[in-house]
Write a protein that holds these residues in place. Structure first.
Motif, mmCIF file in Angstrom:
data_model
loop_
_atom_site.group_PDB
_atom_site.id
_atom_site.type_symbol
_atom_site.label_atom_id
_atom_site.label_comp_id
_atom_site.label_asym_id
_atom_site.label_seq_id
_atom_site.Cartn_x
_atom_site.Cartn_y
_atom_site.Cartn_z
ATOM 1 N N ASP A 102 1.118 -1.046 0.049
ATOM 2 C CA ASP A 102 -0.125 -0.228 0.058
ATOM 3 C C ASP A 102 0.901 1.303 0.021
ATOM 4 O O ASP A 102 1.360 1.689 -1.156
ATOM 5 C CB ASP A 102 -0.964 -0.103 1.215
ATOM 6 N N GLY A 104 4.012 1.037 1.289
ATOM 7 C CA GLY A 104 5.221 0.690 1.105
ATOM 8 C C GLY A 104 6.159 1.000 2.213
ATOM 9 O O GLY A 104 7.227 0.156 2.096
ATOM 10 N N SER A 106 5.877 -0.841 5.040
ATOM 11 C CA SER A 106 6.150 -2.200 5.703
ATOM 12 C C SER A 106 7.425 -2.781 5.000
ATOM 13 O O SER A 106 8.425 -3.286 5.635
ATOM 14 C CB SER A 106 5.058 -3.066 5.708
ATOM 15 N N ASP A 158 -7.303 -9.152 5.267
ATOM 16 C CA ASP A 158 -8.265 -8.962 6.297
ATOM 17 C C ASP A 158 -8.731 -7.654 6.184
ATOM 18 O O ASP A 158 -7.830 -6.604 6.113
ATOM 19 C CB ASP A 158 -7.791 -9.480 7.511
HETATM 20 P P1 IMP Z 1 1.912 -0.484 3.622
HETATM 21 O O1 IMP Z 1 3.033 -0.587 5.077
HETATM 22 O O2 IMP Z 1 1.109 0.609 3.660
HETATM 23 O O3 IMP Z 1 2.410 -0.865 2.399
HETATM 24 O O4 IMP Z 1 0.983 -1.596 3.973
HETATM 25 C C1 IMP Z 1 1.077 -2.778 4.094
HETATM 26 C C2 IMP Z 1 0.544 -3.687 4.890
HETATM 27 O O5 IMP Z 1 -0.884 -3.161 5.249
HETATM 28 C C3 IMP Z 1 0.028 -4.989 4.304
HETATM 29 O O6 IMP Z 1 0.872 -5.875 4.321
HETATM 30 C C4 IMP Z 1 -1.302 -5.432 4.778
HETATM 31 O O7 IMP Z 1 -1.261 -6.251 5.878
HETATM 32 C C5 IMP Z 1 -1.977 -4.084 4.978
HETATM 33 N N1 IMP Z 1 -2.920 -3.578 4.016
HETATM 34 C C6 IMP Z 1 -2.812 -2.590 3.180
HETATM 35 N N2 IMP Z 1 -3.589 -2.418 2.348
HETATM 36 C C7 IMP Z 1 -4.417 -3.260 2.641
HETATM 37 C C8 IMP Z 1 -5.638 -3.688 1.917
HETATM 38 O O8 IMP Z 1 -6.375 -3.186 1.116
HETATM 39 N N3 IMP Z 1 -6.505 -4.659 2.602
HETATM 40 C C9 IMP Z 1 -5.967 -5.541 3.627
HETATM 41 N N4 IMP Z 1 -4.765 -5.229 4.222
HETATM 42 C C10 IMP Z 1 -3.983 -4.162 3.694
#
Ligand code: IMP
Ligand code: MG
Length: 178
Positions: A102, A104, A106, A158
């Motif tokens: 999403d 990025g 994480s 989820d």
């Molecule tokens: P980021 O760090 O914003 O890239 O978020 C990554 C983590 O958020 C992913 O590994 C998911 O566990 C969770 N996540 C982000 N977007 C979604 C979504 O649309 N549905 C479910 N989980 C999400």
């Protein structure tokens, strides 16, 4: 279709075909490399379970837990390791198996963290890419599908710990989380 789902983006069959294609690629690229596939809990486990059965090379698996979300649909911006990688990855080929990118944040964090353990190589295999939600050059070596900037559930993903068991990938109705 589940009543809370707005739209199915990828059916069980779509996912199966894509996983087999990725499996063939990864098997070719990692031949004789005995890679460690590290799945990021919990969203990445369904994808990991399918992808390893599409590989015809020796592999090992490991899990890492990272939390950034809580029960909200927006990233908190704070990434925390909730389960560390317990095997020695130094001088090993490592492939991270993640559900979705999403913002990025994480993957960025995990990549930097694992790089510090001196793997021989470190690449990412991502199920879903939320196009436009992060910087374009995040460096995914393998990716199954692009998704729109909506909240996605199913096939491991989820909302508030629900919907992980849906066999397809879909957009969650906004009324569920708004
Ligand atoms: P980021 O760090 O914003 O890239 O978020 C990554 C983590 O958020 C992913 O590994 C998911 O566990 C969770 N996540 C982000 N977007 C979604 C979504 O649309 N549905 C479910 N989980 C999400
Ligand atoms: Mg995740």
């Amino acid at each position: 279709m589940h009543k809370d789902i707005e739209k199915i983006l990828f059916s069980e069959q779509d996912i199966k075909e894509k996983v087999e294609e990725l499996g063939r690629q990864i098997s070719g690229d990692y031949k004789n490399k005995n890679p460690i596939l590290i799945s990021i809990l919990k969203g990445g486990v369904v994808f990991l379970a399918d992808i390893i059965r599409a590989l015809d090379i020796p592999i090992e698996i490991e899990f890492m837990g990272v939390a950034s979300y809580g029960n909200s649909t927006k990233s908190s911006g704070v990434v925390q390791i909730t389960k560390d990688c317990n095997i020695d990855i130094s001088d090993r080929h490592v492939l991270i198996i993640e559900d979705i990118v999403d913002t990025g944040l994480s993957l960025n964090y995990i990549t930097r963290y694992l790089q510090g353990k001196n793997p021989k190589s470190l690449k990412m295999c991502v199920l879903l890419d939320k196009v436009g939600a992060h910087e374009p050059d995040i460096g995914m070596a393998y990716k199954a599908f692009d998704v729109p900037n909506e909240f996605i559930v199913g096939y491991g993903l989820d909302y508030d710990e629900k919907y992980r068991n849906l066999p397809y990938i879909g957009i969650l109705k906004k009324e569920i989380y708004q």
